[in-house]
Write a protein that holds these residues in place. Structure first.
Motif, PDB file in Angstrom:
ATOM      1  N   TYR A  48      19.397  28.859 103.912  1.00 35.22           N
ATOM      2  CA  TYR A  48      19.257  29.896 102.986  1.00 35.22           C
ATOM      3  C   TYR A  48      19.058  31.170 103.862  1.00 35.22           C
ATOM      4  CZ  TYR A  48      17.073  33.487 100.072  1.00 35.22           C
ATOM      5  OH  TYR A  48      16.618  34.693  99.340  1.00 35.22           O
ATOM      6  N   VAL A  49      17.553  30.988 104.513  1.00 33.23           N
ATOM      7  CA  VAL A  49      17.299  32.059 105.502  1.00 33.23           C
ATOM      8  C   VAL A  49      18.222  32.482 106.358  1.00 33.23           C
ATOM      9  CG1 VAL A  49      15.543  32.794 107.280  1.00 33.23           C
ATOM     10  CG2 VAL A  49      14.912  31.070 105.371  1.00 33.23           C
ATOM     11  N   MET A  50      19.017  31.695 107.186  1.00 31.59           N
ATOM     12  CA  MET A  50      20.145  32.240 107.982  1.00 31.59           C
ATOM     13  C   MET A  50      21.066  33.088 107.294  1.00 31.59           C
ATOM     14  SD  MET A  50      18.900  31.525 110.725  1.00 31.59           S
ATOM     15  CE  MET A  50      18.493  30.344 111.855  1.00 31.59           C
ATOM     16  N   GLN A  51      21.750  32.708 106.019  1.00 32.08           N
ATOM     17  CA  GLN A  51      22.613  33.199 105.344  1.00 32.08           C
ATOM     18  C   GLN A  51      21.966  34.694 104.853  1.00 32.08           C
ATOM     19  OE1 GLN A  51      25.810  32.601 104.688  1.00 32.08           O
ATOM     20  NE2 GLN A  51      25.854  34.807 103.921  1.00 32.08           N
ATOM     21  N   ILE A  67      20.617  34.174 117.808  1.00 34.37           N
ATOM     22  CA  ILE A  67      19.577  34.915 117.991  1.00 34.37           C
ATOM     23  C   ILE A  67      18.166  34.091 117.873  1.00 34.37           C
ATOM     24  CG2 ILE A  67      18.329  36.937 117.136  1.00 34.37           C
ATOM     25  CD1 ILE A  67      21.127  37.846 116.565  1.00 34.37           C
ATOM     26  N   ILE A  68      18.046  33.501 116.633  1.00 32.11           N
ATOM     27  CA  ILE A  68      16.808  32.700 116.143  1.00 32.11           C
ATOM     28  C   ILE A  68      16.424  31.749 117.217  1.00 32.11           C
ATOM     29  CG2 ILE A  68      15.729  31.462 114.547  1.00 32.11           C
ATOM     30  CD1 ILE A  68      16.275  34.388 113.935  1.00 32.11           C
ATOM     31  N   ASP A  69      17.464  31.004 117.812  1.00 31.40           N
ATOM     32  CA  ASP A  69      17.235  30.027 118.794  1.00 31.40           C
ATOM     33  C   ASP A  69      16.822  30.649 119.991  1.00 31.40           C
ATOM     34  OD1 ASP A  69      18.026  27.970 117.140  1.00 31.40           O
ATOM     35  OD2 ASP A  69      19.928  27.581 117.990  1.00 31.40           O
ATOM     36  N   ARG A  70      17.453  31.691 120.478  1.00 34.44           N
ATOM     37  CA  ARG A  70      17.041  32.300 121.681  1.00 34.44           C
ATOM     38  C   ARG A  70      15.686  32.682 121.733  1.00 34.44           C
ATOM     39  NH1 ARG A  70      21.676  35.517 122.454  1.00 34.44           N
ATOM     40  NH2 ARG A  70      20.750  37.261 121.741  1.00 34.44           N
ATOM     41  N   LEU A  71      15.292  33.322 120.371  1.00 33.81           N
ATOM     42  CA  LEU A  71      13.755  34.009 120.356  1.00 33.81           C
ATOM     43  C   LEU A  71      12.828  33.108 120.039  1.00 33.81           C
ATOM     44  CD1 LEU A  71      14.675  37.348 118.356  1.00 33.81           C
ATOM     45  CD2 LEU A  71      14.038  36.983 120.882  1.00 33.81           C
TER      46      LEU A  71
END
Length: 77
Positions: A48-51, A67-71
């Motif tokens: 849900y958060v990613m969507q 992006i989230i994985d990188r950060l």
């Protein structure tokens, strides 16, 4: 100020970022990551958060994951 002066003034931080492969261009995603952390801490499911972030920031859902994985990557200094 020219580009040389800007780089020279910030060289220490930029050298550390280069050593751990942090991209300077990711600065534009700091608000997205902060909102990601807030939503996860509130107990929302990651899907849900990613969507939601994808829709909110106008990027593809796969890009949001990248992006989230990188950060989220731990770096050693």
């Amino acid at each position: 100020m020219n580009a040389y002066e800007l780089l020279y003034a910030n060289r220490t931080a930029l050298e550390m970022m280069a050593e751990v492969s942090v991209e300077v261009s990711d600065i534009k995603y700091l608000a997205m990551y902060k909102e990601y952390l807030r939503l996860i801490n509130e107990g929302h499911k990651k899907t849900y958060v990613m969507q939601y972030l994808s829709d909110e920031y106008g990027v593809a859902e796969r890009t949001t994951y990248r992006i989230i994985d990188r950060l989220s990557t731990e770096v050693e200094m």
